[in-house]
Write a protein that holds these residues in place. Structure first.
Motif, PDB file in Angstrom:
ATOM      1  N   TYR A   1     -53.973   9.665 -27.262  1.00 54.31           N
ATOM      2  CA  TYR A   1     -52.170   9.677 -27.679  1.00 54.31           C
ATOM      3  C   TYR A   1     -51.703  10.361 -26.541  1.00 54.31           C
ATOM      4  CZ  TYR A   1     -47.477   9.183 -28.661  1.00 54.31           C
ATOM      5  OH  TYR A   1     -46.160   8.708 -29.234  1.00 54.31           O
ATOM      6  N   LEU A   2     -51.850  11.917 -27.608  1.00 55.64           N
ATOM      7  CA  LEU A   2     -51.429  13.394 -27.002  1.00 55.64           C
ATOM      8  C   LEU A   2     -52.381  13.510 -25.204  1.00 55.64           C
ATOM      9  CD1 LEU A   2     -51.628  15.635 -29.844  1.00 55.64           C
ATOM     10  CD2 LEU A   2     -49.688  14.233 -28.857  1.00 55.64           C
ATOM     11  N   ASP A   3     -53.012  13.256 -25.222  1.00 55.21           N
ATOM     12  CA  ASP A   3     -53.927  13.726 -23.594  1.00 55.21           C
ATOM     13  C   ASP A   3     -53.265  13.244 -22.780  1.00 55.21           C
ATOM     14  OD1 ASP A   3     -55.669  15.525 -24.703  1.00 55.21           O
ATOM     15  OD2 ASP A   3     -57.681  14.267 -25.040  1.00 55.21           O
ATOM     16  N   HIS A   4     -52.609  11.273 -22.927  1.00 49.95           N
ATOM     17  CA  HIS A   4     -52.013  10.593 -22.021  1.00 49.95           C
ATOM     18  C   HIS A   4     -50.534  10.995 -21.799  1.00 49.95           C
ATOM     19  CE1 HIS A   4     -50.240   6.986 -20.291  1.00 49.95           C
ATOM     20  NE2 HIS A   4     -49.344   6.484 -20.821  1.00 49.95           N
ATOM     21  N   HIS A   5     -49.417  11.591 -22.701  1.00 50.75           N
ATOM     22  CA  HIS A   5     -48.696  11.424 -22.368  1.00 50.75           C
ATOM     23  C   HIS A   5     -48.826  13.755 -21.855  1.00 50.75           C
ATOM     24  CE1 HIS A   5     -45.787   9.575 -24.873  1.00 50.75           C
ATOM     25  NE2 HIS A   5     -46.730   9.138 -25.190  1.00 50.75           N
ATOM     26  N   ALA A   6     -49.635  14.070 -22.325  1.00 52.88           N
ATOM     27  CA  ALA A   6     -49.992  15.161 -21.232  1.00 52.88           C
ATOM     28  C   ALA A   6     -50.429  15.458 -19.907  1.00 52.88           C
ATOM     29  CB  ALA A   6     -51.126  16.555 -21.653  1.00 52.88           C
ATOM     30  N   GLU A   7     -51.349  13.879 -19.745  1.00 50.92           N
ATOM     31  CA  GLU A   7     -51.153  13.782 -18.571  1.00 50.92           C
ATOM     32  C   GLU A   7     -49.826  13.173 -17.666  1.00 50.92           C
ATOM     33  OE1 GLU A   7     -54.356  13.016 -14.990  1.00 50.92           O
ATOM     34  OE2 GLU A   7     -53.956  14.458 -16.906  1.00 50.92           O
ATOM     35  N   LYS A   8     -49.110  13.061 -17.889  1.00 46.08           N
ATOM     36  CA  LYS A   8     -48.496  11.781 -17.392  1.00 46.08           C
ATOM     37  C   LYS A   8     -47.411  13.112 -16.645  1.00 46.08           C
ATOM     38  CE  LYS A   8     -46.798   8.935 -20.064  1.00 46.08           C
ATOM     39  NZ  LYS A   8     -46.389   8.211 -20.469  1.00 46.08           N
ATOM     40  N   LEU A   9     -47.167  14.100 -17.826  1.00 48.63           N
ATOM     41  CA  LEU A   9     -46.052  14.761 -16.997  1.00 48.63           C
ATOM     42  C   LEU A   9     -46.561  15.787 -16.302  1.00 48.63           C
ATOM     43  CD1 LEU A   9     -43.178  16.168 -19.052  1.00 48.63           C
ATOM     44  CD2 LEU A   9     -44.577  18.060 -19.356  1.00 48.63           C
ATOM     45  N   VAL A  10     -47.930  16.118 -16.395  1.00 49.48           N
ATOM     46  CA  VAL A  10     -48.948  17.757 -15.333  1.00 49.48           C
ATOM     47  C   VAL A  10     -48.214  16.725 -14.063  1.00 49.48           C
ATOM     48  CG1 VAL A  10     -50.187  18.724 -17.173  1.00 49.48           C
ATOM     49  CG2 VAL A  10     -50.393  16.581 -15.508  1.00 49.48           C
ATOM     50  N   HIS A  11     -48.096  15.486 -14.466  1.00 54.51           N
ATOM     51  CA  HIS A  11     -47.874  14.483 -12.288  1.00 54.51           C
ATOM     52  C   HIS A  11     -46.464  14.358 -11.762  1.00 54.51           C
ATOM     53  CE1 HIS A  11     -52.084  13.652 -12.918  1.00 54.51           C
ATOM     54  NE2 HIS A  11     -51.987  13.163 -11.704  1.00 54.51           N
ATOM     55  N   ARG A  12     -45.764  15.034 -12.957  1.00 55.02           N
ATOM     56  CA  ARG A  12     -43.904  14.451 -12.591  1.00 55.02           C
ATOM     57  C   ARG A  12     -42.981  15.135 -12.719  1.00 55.02           C
ATOM     58  NH1 ARG A  12     -40.380  14.058 -16.232  1.00 55.02           N
ATOM     59  NH2 ARG A  12     -41.289  12.663 -18.682  1.00 55.02           N
ATOM     60  N   PHE A  13     -43.353  16.485 -13.326  1.00 54.43           N
ATOM     61  CA  PHE A  13     -42.144  17.986 -13.962  1.00 54.43           C
ATOM     62  C   PHE A  13     -43.314  18.674 -13.158  1.00 54.43           C
ATOM     63  CE2 PHE A  13     -40.333  19.856 -17.097  1.00 54.43           C
ATOM     64  CZ  PHE A  13     -38.605  19.035 -16.957  1.00 54.43           C
ATOM     65  N   ASP A  14     -42.554  20.227 -12.893  1.00 60.73           N
ATOM     66  CA  ASP A  14     -42.681  21.761 -12.838  1.00 60.73           C
ATOM     67  C   ASP A  14     -43.031  22.312 -14.041  1.00 60.73           C
ATOM     68  OD1 ASP A  14     -43.713  23.426 -10.983  1.00 60.73           O
ATOM     69  OD2 ASP A  14     -41.396  24.317 -11.660  1.00 60.73           O
ATOM     70  N   ALA A  15     -44.074  23.264 -14.330  1.00 55.32           N
ATOM     71  CA  ALA A  15     -44.244  24.429 -15.207  1.00 55.32           C
ATOM     72  C   ALA A  15     -42.956  25.121 -15.184  1.00 55.32           C
ATOM     73  CB  ALA A  15     -45.464  24.450 -15.327  1.00 55.32           C
ATOM     74  N   GLY A  16     -42.301  25.952 -13.809  1.00 56.26           N
ATOM     75  CA  GLY A  16     -40.668  26.764 -14.077  1.00 56.26           C
ATOM     76  C   GLY A  16     -40.176  25.718 -14.751  1.00 56.26           C
TER      77      GLY A  16
ATOM     78  N   LEU B   1     -49.069  23.252 -19.531  1.00 53.53           N
ATOM     79  CA  LEU B   1     -48.325  22.293 -18.971  1.00 53.53           C
ATOM     80  C   LEU B   1     -48.520  21.134 -20.029  1.00 53.53           C
ATOM     81  CD1 LEU B   1     -45.642  21.408 -18.584  1.00 53.53           C
ATOM     82  CD2 LEU B   1     -46.230  21.188 -16.214  1.00 53.53           C
ATOM     83  N   GLY B   2     -49.507  20.908 -19.855  1.00 53.21           N
ATOM     84  CA  GLY B   2     -50.469  19.639 -20.931  1.00 53.21           C
ATOM     85  C   GLY B   2     -49.791  20.187 -22.514  1.00 53.21           C
ATOM     86  N   LEU B   3     -50.972  21.288 -22.859  1.00 58.73           N
ATOM     87  CA  LEU B   3     -50.779  21.391 -23.723  1.00 58.73           C
ATOM     88  C   LEU B   3     -49.297  21.971 -24.581  1.00 58.73           C
ATOM     89  CD1 LEU B   3     -51.801  23.039 -26.447  1.00 58.73           C
ATOM     90  CD2 LEU B   3     -52.537  25.167 -25.350  1.00 58.73           C
ATOM     91  N   ALA B   4     -48.565  22.351 -23.816  1.00 56.51           N
ATOM     92  CA  ALA B   4     -46.668  22.766 -24.218  1.00 56.51           C
ATOM     93  C   ALA B   4     -46.095  21.219 -24.079  1.00 56.51           C
ATOM     94  CB  ALA B   4     -46.428  23.242 -23.448  1.00 56.51           C
ATOM     95  N   ARG B   5     -46.915  20.187 -23.149  1.00 53.33           N
ATOM     96  CA  ARG B   5     -46.488  18.667 -23.920  1.00 53.33           C
ATOM     97  C   ARG B   5     -46.573  18.221 -25.422  1.00 53.33           C
ATOM     98  NH1 ARG B   5     -42.257  15.590 -22.694  1.00 53.33           N
ATOM     99  NH2 ARG B   5     -42.554  13.205 -22.329  1.00 53.33           N
ATOM    100  N   ARG B   6     -48.166  18.950 -25.299  1.00 51.61           N
ATOM    101  CA  ARG B   6     -48.629  17.993 -26.851  1.00 51.61           C
ATOM    102  C   ARG B   6     -47.916  18.271 -28.083  1.00 51.61           C
ATOM    103  NH1 ARG B   6     -52.730  18.986 -23.074  1.00 51.61           N
ATOM    104  NH2 ARG B   6     -54.283  17.755 -23.170  1.00 51.61           N
ATOM    105  N   LEU B   7     -47.965  20.394 -28.441  1.00 49.43           N
ATOM    106  CA  LEU B   7     -46.939  20.832 -28.786  1.00 49.43           C
ATOM    107  C   LEU B   7     -45.493  20.086 -29.192  1.00 49.43           C
ATOM    108  CD1 LEU B   7     -47.818  23.868 -28.082  1.00 49.43           C
ATOM    109  CD2 LEU B   7     -48.955  23.137 -30.253  1.00 49.43           C
TER     110      LEU B   7
END
Length: 397
Positions: A288-303, A243-249
């Motif tokens: 910067y991209l790591d930061h946005h990925a880290e935020k998303l995995v704490h508040r969103f669902d991969a499914g 999910l973090g990689l998806a957010r970076r992309l």
């Protein structure tokens, strides 16, 4: 339990605890300002029926006695129903359009009755992969069906029925929310006064499908995906790396090359050396991209990310309506169509196609000028406010 090395390194850099298996809102979590509507079983466009659908939603303002002042706001991919208001118990992020929505603002909640629902398939209280599957007591997970934008709008129409809203004066949406705004105009023309179709397309292009499919693949390739059935795993497990990689992309499609270069260039992250032979120091843009990925995995669902991205891939307002151009030409709802001039995810040409094909229902193409790319629809408040005003004026006629 699989713990991805890169994921662990990112957590260590930010000194944050391991994320839960899913960042979704779950039963028993603080409700915050959410309310819930059970809208029944829903027949799906691609086949099958989704039982006992529930939508989480928020409202602001008061519905007029004649119902004439209702406005629907549609969120984008990783947004939710919390359009305006602070972060706090039950709401992991502040409102994403709160500069524009509220008392005395562009969408004045002292005048308008504003409704926003967490999209069907989402993860902040509505039926989605992380929600309990009826009759099982367990999350839907891998059994959750494919959805389309048309399904999402059909569920929202039932929510409107429960709220006593026969007709929305306006439907306002950008990005994925702009898809639903356009679908409302096509599918429910008698229930929409006017629609803002912002920073989106009428049908996903090969480029968009390609970029979004790569994000889906990133999630599905993570061993923590566990076939989609990861929701009850312990903290630290789950498809966080994917999910973090998806957010970076995705984030690279949300901003522009020029902005990233101006902000970060080839600078190193403070205290790190990306040229060192002794360790994986980062460039500032990587941080910067790591930061946005880290935020998303704490508040969103991969499914939910996979489900909603897939719905964006299949999006075509012309599906079942004789094709994209025919559907746009048949639109009778007044549309305010706008794009961001630097958008590389939904280029201005996509908005122009909608404006030109919809013809007399559109008063030309509106252009938001921004260095921020696609994210301009969330950031250029002074340019978005007049688009709200134009749409509301059309819908109030």
């Amino acid at each position: 339990m699989v713990v991805d090395v890169e994921d662990a390194q990112v957590r260590a850099r930010f000194h944050r605890p391991a994320p839960p298996a899913t960042g979704a809102w779950r039963e028993g979590d603080p409700v915050g300002e959410r309310r819930f509507a059970d809208v029944g079983d829903l027949r799906l466009q691609l086949g099958g029926t989704l039982p006992q659908v529930r939508l989480a939603y928020q409202t602001w303002g008061t519905l007029a006695a004649d119902g004439s002042n209702a406005v629907l706001v549609e969120h984008a991919l990783t947004g939710d129903a919390h359009v305006t208001g602070p972060a706090g118990e039950g709401h992991p992020t502040p409102g994403w359009w709160q500069t524009l929505v509220g008392p005395g603002r562009a969408l004045d909640t002292d005048r308008w009755f504003v409704v926003a629902a967490n999209v069907l398939g989402g993860c902040q209280g509505s039926t989605g992969p992380a929600a309990r599957r009826p009759g099982t007591g367990r999350p839907w997970g891998s059994a959750f069906p494919r959805l389309t934008v048309a399904d999402q709008v059909a569920a929202e129409a039932r929510l409107a029925d429960q709220l006593g809203v026969r007709r929305f004066a306006a439907v306002l949406g950008g990005s994925m929310g702009g898809m639903r705004s356009l679908e409302w105009a096509a599918a429910q023309p008698d229930r929409v006064g006017a629609a803002l179709v912002l920073a989106t397309c009428a049908a996903s292009t090969a480029d968009q499908i390609g970029a979004q499919s790569a994000q889906i693949t990133a999630v599905l390739s993570d061993p923590g995906w566990n076939g989609g059935d990861y929701h009850d795993l312990p903290d630290g497990a789950g498809p966080h790396a994917g999910l973090g990689l998806a957010r970076r992309l995705a984030h690279l499609t949300y901003r522009t090359a020029e902005e990233l270069d101006a902000r970060f260039g080839r600078a190193a992250q403070l205290g790190e050396d990306p040229w060192s032979p002794d360790g994986p120091g980062r460039f500032a843009v990587q941080s910067y991209l790591d930061h946005h990925a880290e935020k998303l995995v704490h508040r969103f669902d991969a499914g939910s990310y996979v489900t909603l991205t897939d719905a964006m891939n299949t999006w075509d307002v012309g599906l079942g309506r004789g094709g994209t151009e025919a559907a746009l030409a048949a639109t009778t709802v007044p549309l305010v169509v706008a794009g961001v001039d630097s958008d590389r995810l939904y280029p201005l040409a996509d908005s122009r196609r909608i404006a030109e094909a919809a013809g007399s229902t559109v008063g030309g193409l509106r252009t938001v000028r921004s260095p921020y790319g696609h994210d301009g629809f969330l950031l250029e408040f002074e340019q978005i406010a007049p688009l709200f005003a134009e749409t509301l004026a059309l819908g109030a006629r």
